[in-house]
Design a protein around this motif. Structure first.
Motif, PDB file in Angstrom:
ATOM      1  N   MET A   1      48.055   7.000  18.184  1.00 43.52           N
ATOM      2  CA  MET A   1      47.552   7.436  19.467  1.00 43.52           C
ATOM      3  C   MET A   1      47.651   8.955  19.495  1.00 43.52           C
ATOM      4  O   MET A   1      48.564   9.531  18.934  1.00 43.52           O
ATOM      5  CB  MET A   1      48.378   6.815  20.591  1.00 43.52           C
ATOM      6  N   ALA A   6      46.541   9.266  25.333  1.00 42.60           N
ATOM      7  CA  ALA A   6      47.689   9.179  26.246  1.00 42.60           C
ATOM      8  C   ALA A   6      47.283   9.656  27.640  1.00 42.60           C
ATOM      9  O   ALA A   6      47.659   9.047  28.650  1.00 42.60           O
ATOM     10  CB  ALA A   6      48.858  10.001  25.721  1.00 42.60           C
ATOM     11  N   GLN A  10      47.410   7.640  31.211  1.00 37.84           N
ATOM     12  CA  GLN A  10      48.113   8.168  32.382  1.00 37.84           C
ATOM     13  C   GLN A  10      47.208   8.157  33.613  1.00 37.84           C
ATOM     14  O   GLN A  10      47.639   7.753  34.696  1.00 37.84           O
ATOM     15  CB  GLN A  10      48.608   9.591  32.097  1.00 37.84           C
ATOM     16  N   LEU A  31      52.917   9.169  18.742  1.00 39.49           N
ATOM     17  CA  LEU A  31      51.969  10.185  19.180  1.00 39.49           C
ATOM     18  C   LEU A  31      51.648  11.066  17.982  1.00 39.49           C
ATOM     19  O   LEU A  31      52.549  11.620  17.355  1.00 39.49           O
ATOM     20  CB  LEU A  31      52.566  11.015  20.309  1.00 39.49           C
ATOM     21  N   VAL A  43      54.507   7.052  22.755  1.00 39.31           N
ATOM     22  CA  VAL A  43      53.694   6.917  23.966  1.00 39.31           C
ATOM     23  C   VAL A  43      53.765   5.474  24.434  1.00 39.31           C
ATOM     24  O   VAL A  43      53.583   4.549  23.644  1.00 39.31           O
ATOM     25  CB  VAL A  43      52.215   7.267  23.687  1.00 39.31           C
ATOM     26  N   LYS A  45      52.156   2.394  25.788  1.00 41.59           N
ATOM     27  CA  LYS A  45      50.758   1.958  25.754  1.00 41.59           C
ATOM     28  C   LYS A  45      50.290   1.384  27.085  1.00 41.59           C
ATOM     29  O   LYS A  45      49.127   1.053  27.243  1.00 41.59           O
ATOM     30  CB  LYS A  45      50.547   0.950  24.627  1.00 41.59           C
ATOM     31  N   GLY A  48      51.039   5.547  29.387  1.00 44.21           N
ATOM     32  CA  GLY A  48      50.737   6.804  28.715  1.00 44.21           C
ATOM     33  C   GLY A  48      51.839   7.833  28.725  1.00 44.21           C
ATOM     34  O   GLY A  48      51.653   8.945  28.259  1.00 44.21           O
ATOM     35  N   ILE A  50      54.746  10.060  27.592  1.00 45.73           N
ATOM     36  CA  ILE A  50      55.161  10.542  26.286  1.00 45.73           C
ATOM     37  C   ILE A  50      56.657  10.829  26.345  1.00 45.73           C
ATOM     38  O   ILE A  50      57.137  11.465  27.280  1.00 45.73           O
ATOM     39  CB  ILE A  50      54.392  11.823  25.920  1.00 45.73           C
TER      40      ILE A  50
END
Length: 56
Positions: A1, A6, A10, A31, A43, A45, A48, A50
């Motif tokens: 990803m 990400a 979000q 990430l 991240v 899933k 999103g 981090i």
């Protein structure tokens, strides 16, 4: 990803759930930068978010 994916997660989370916190209980992914190298972060899933990879 990557960072773009990400960011899309979000935005989708915020649109669906507002300020409701995510429990980060679903699968996480590494990430990566566009070249495919890992950033040492993970991240969620689902939302999103981090966060640091504790194994690094």
């Amino acid at each position: 990803m990557n960072f773009d994916e990400a960011g899309r997660l979000q935005k989708a989370w915020k649109a669906k759930n507002g300020d409701l916190p995510c429990m980060h209980s679903r699968v996480v992914d590494h990430l990566n930068v566009p070249e495919g190298q890992s950033t040492g972060k993970l991240v969620c899933k689902e939302c999103g978010t981090i966060f640091p990879d504790a194994t690094h």
